[in-house]
Design a protein around this motif. Sequence first.
Motif, PDB file in Angstrom:
ATOM      1  N   LYS A 137       0.820  -1.214   0.000  1.00  0.00           N
ATOM      2  CA  LYS A 137       0.000   0.000   0.000  1.00  0.00           C
ATOM      3  C   LYS A 137       0.856   1.268   0.000  1.00  0.00           C
ATOM      4  N   VAL A 138       1.866   1.261  -0.864  1.00  0.00           N
ATOM      5  CA  VAL A 138       2.742   2.428  -1.040  1.00  0.00           C
ATOM      6  C   VAL A 138       2.323   3.147  -2.315  1.00  0.00           C
ATOM      7  N   GLU A 139       2.061   4.417  -2.207  1.00  0.00           N
ATOM      8  CA  GLU A 139       1.691   5.214  -3.371  1.00  0.00           C
ATOM      9  C   GLU A 139       2.861   6.084  -3.790  1.00  0.00           C
ATOM     10  N   ALA A 140       3.015   6.267  -5.100  1.00  0.00           N
ATOM     11  CA  ALA A 140       4.112   7.094  -5.618  1.00  0.00           C
ATOM     12  C   ALA A 140       3.731   7.610  -6.992  1.00  0.00           C
ATOM     13  N   GLY A 141       4.335   8.733  -7.365  1.00  0.00           N
ATOM     14  CA  GLY A 141       4.097   9.299  -8.674  1.00  0.00           C
ATOM     15  C   GLY A 141       4.665   8.420  -9.774  1.00  0.00           C
ATOM     16  N   TYR A 195      22.230   3.991   6.349  1.00  0.00           N
ATOM     17  CA  TYR A 195      22.012   4.116   4.904  1.00  0.00           C
ATOM     18  C   TYR A 195      20.700   4.832   4.616  1.00  0.00           C
ATOM     19  N   ILE A 196      19.683   4.552   5.413  1.00  0.00           N
ATOM     20  CA  ILE A 196      18.396   5.216   5.224  1.00  0.00           C
ATOM     21  C   ILE A 196      18.521   6.713   5.486  1.00  0.00           C
ATOM     22  N   ALA A 197      19.217   7.070   6.560  1.00  0.00           N
ATOM     23  CA  ALA A 197      19.388   8.485   6.899  1.00  0.00           C
ATOM     24  C   ALA A 197      20.205   9.221   5.841  1.00  0.00           C
ATOM     25  N   MET A 198      21.308   8.606   5.411  1.00  0.00           N
ATOM     26  CA  MET A 198      22.184   9.251   4.431  1.00  0.00           C
ATOM     27  C   MET A 198      21.499   9.358   3.069  1.00  0.00           C
ATOM     28  N   GLY A 199      20.849   8.286   2.642  1.00  0.00           N
ATOM     29  CA  GLY A 199      20.185   8.302   1.346  1.00  0.00           C
ATOM     30  C   GLY A 199      19.016   9.271   1.311  1.00  0.00           C
ATOM     31  N   GLY A 200      18.213   9.283   2.383  1.00  0.00           N
ATOM     32  CA  GLY A 200      17.096  10.204   2.444  1.00  0.00           C
ATOM     33  C   GLY A 200      17.546  11.651   2.421  1.00  0.00           C
ATOM     34  N   SER A 201      18.642  11.943   3.118  1.00  0.00           N
ATOM     35  CA  SER A 201      19.168  13.310   3.143  1.00  0.00           C
ATOM     36  C   SER A 201      19.695  13.727   1.771  1.00  0.00           C
ATOM     37  N   ALA A 202      20.389  12.813   1.101  1.00  0.00           N
ATOM     38  CA  ALA A 202      20.936  13.128  -0.225  1.00  0.00           C
ATOM     39  C   ALA A 202      19.825  13.432  -1.220  1.00  0.00           C
ATOM     40  N   TYR A 203      18.799  12.593  -1.249  1.00  0.00           N
ATOM     41  CA  TYR A 203      17.672  12.836  -2.145  1.00  0.00           C
ATOM     42  C   TYR A 203      16.941  14.131  -1.765  1.00  0.00           C
ATOM     43  N   GLY A 204      16.837  14.399  -0.455  1.00  0.00           N
ATOM     44  CA  GLY A 204      16.177  15.613  -0.011  1.00  0.00           C
ATOM     45  C   GLY A 204      16.903  16.856  -0.503  1.00  0.00           C
ATOM     46  N   PHE A 205      18.227  16.830  -0.452  1.00  0.00           N
ATOM     47  CA  PHE A 205      19.021  17.950  -0.951  1.00  0.00           C
ATOM     48  C   PHE A 205      18.799  18.112  -2.449  1.00  0.00           C
ATOM     49  N   LEU A 206      18.799  17.003  -3.170  1.00  0.00           N
ATOM     50  CA  LEU A 206      18.594  17.048  -4.623  1.00  0.00           C
ATOM     51  C   LEU A 206      17.214  17.591  -4.976  1.00  0.00           C
ATOM     52  N   ARG A 256      11.209  11.598   1.190  1.00  0.00           N
ATOM     53  CA  ARG A 256      10.147  11.510   2.184  1.00  0.00           C
ATOM     54  C   ARG A 256       9.722  10.070   2.473  1.00  0.00           C
ATOM     55  N   LYS A 257       9.809   9.210   1.452  1.00  0.00           N
ATOM     56  CA  LYS A 257       9.329   7.832   1.595  1.00  0.00           C
ATOM     57  C   LYS A 257      10.481   6.829   1.484  1.00  0.00           C
ATOM     58  N   PHE A 258      11.682   7.257   1.855  1.00  0.00           N
ATOM     59  CA  PHE A 258      12.859   6.405   1.659  1.00  0.00           C
ATOM     60  C   PHE A 258      12.679   5.049   2.337  1.00  0.00           C
ATOM     61  N   GLN A 259      12.248   5.056   3.584  1.00  0.00           N
ATOM     62  CA  GLN A 259      12.054   3.810   4.312  1.00  0.00           C
ATOM     63  C   GLN A 259      11.048   2.902   3.608  1.00  0.00           C
ATOM     64  N   ARG A 260       9.944   3.479   3.129  1.00  0.00           N
ATOM     65  CA  ARG A 260       8.927   2.683   2.446  1.00  0.00           C
ATOM     66  C   ARG A 260       9.485   2.072   1.170  1.00  0.00           C
ATOM     67  N   PHE A 261      10.304   2.841   0.444  1.00  0.00           N
ATOM     68  CA  PHE A 261      10.857   2.326  -0.808  1.00  0.00           C
ATOM     69  C   PHE A 261      11.906   1.245  -0.564  1.00  0.00           C
ATOM     70  N   THR A 262      12.625   1.313   0.564  1.00  0.00           N
ATOM     71  CA  THR A 262      13.556   0.214   0.868  1.00  0.00           C
ATOM     72  C   THR A 262      12.775  -1.083   1.076  1.00  0.00           C
ATOM     73  N   ASP A 263      11.594  -0.977   1.695  1.00  0.00           N
ATOM     74  CA  ASP A 263      10.760  -2.176   1.880  1.00  0.00           C
ATOM     75  C   ASP A 263      10.248  -2.706   0.539  1.00  0.00           C
ATOM     76  N   VAL A 264       9.898  -1.783  -0.357  1.00  0.00           N
ATOM     77  CA  VAL A 264       9.446  -2.189  -1.694  1.00  0.00           C
ATOM     78  C   VAL A 264      10.564  -2.932  -2.415  1.00  0.00           C
ATOM     79  N   LEU A 265      11.772  -2.376  -2.390  1.00  0.00           N
ATOM     80  CA  LEU A 265      12.892  -3.035  -3.065  1.00  0.00           C
ATOM     81  C   LEU A 265      13.235  -4.363  -2.406  1.00  0.00           C
ATOM     82  N   ALA A 266      13.079  -4.433  -1.087  1.00  0.00           N
ATOM     83  CA  ALA A 266      13.353  -5.697  -0.398  1.00  0.00           C
ATOM     84  C   ALA A 266      12.416  -6.793  -0.893  1.00  0.00           C
ATOM     85  N   GLU A 267      11.143  -6.457  -1.084  1.00  0.00           N
ATOM     86  CA  GLU A 267      10.187  -7.446  -1.594  1.00  0.00           C
ATOM     87  C   GLU A 267      10.530  -7.845  -3.025  1.00  0.00           C
TER      88      GLU A 267
END
Length: 210
Positions: free
Chosen positions: A32-36, A117-128, A150-161
């Motif tokens: 139940k993850v929504e994304a553009g 990794y979640i903190a660093m990746g989320g921050s990098a994308y946020g800056f971009l 904003r949804k970095f954690q959710r997307f890591t779960d998506v990729l894990a699946e």
Amino acid sequence: MTKTTLEANRLTELSAREYFRDAITQAMLNQKVEAGEETVYYLVNLLAHFIQTERLFSSTPEGIQLEPLALLYAEALEAARPQERAQLLRRLGDVALLIAGLFSSSLKRKLVDVDYYIAMGGSAYGFLGHLNRGSVRGRVLGAVFDELSRKFQRFTDVLAEVGEASPLSSSTDILRLYEIWLRTGSKRTADRLRKLGIEPVPASFGRRVN
């Protein structure tokens, strides 16, 4: 790299995009993850690009290895040109997302864990997300990076699946196997990688940003 190899790699990526589009869409529905649409497209291309696992590695003074995120971040801060800074931050975000999503088991023996990794990746994308907003393409990419942040954690779960149903993730530590193959050229290690669906491809290394 020969023309034949380049064409083969392109065919592999095209086939991979079709597979990952379906896999990501299904994983997002399950969780139940929504994304553009543009964000989903970015994730599909990210997985298709890095299906050639050697693209995760960089040539460093210590040899060919997975470059520490802190070093990428420091290089981005010191970059003289905005374009170079954006490329480094994108590399950081992409690698952090892939490791946290697909290869989190490889972090068990490291000094840092998946939350780093979640903190660093989320921050990098946020800056971009706040860069290059002066053009239509810049605004589109900015919106994608903002959503990834904003949804970095959710997307890591998506990729894990996605990884659990594909050869990109396994109880066997693929990244470690690839490191061994890069350093030693071991035929046995190469055979093990092929059994996991990963074709070890010799290449001239250096940082590559998709």
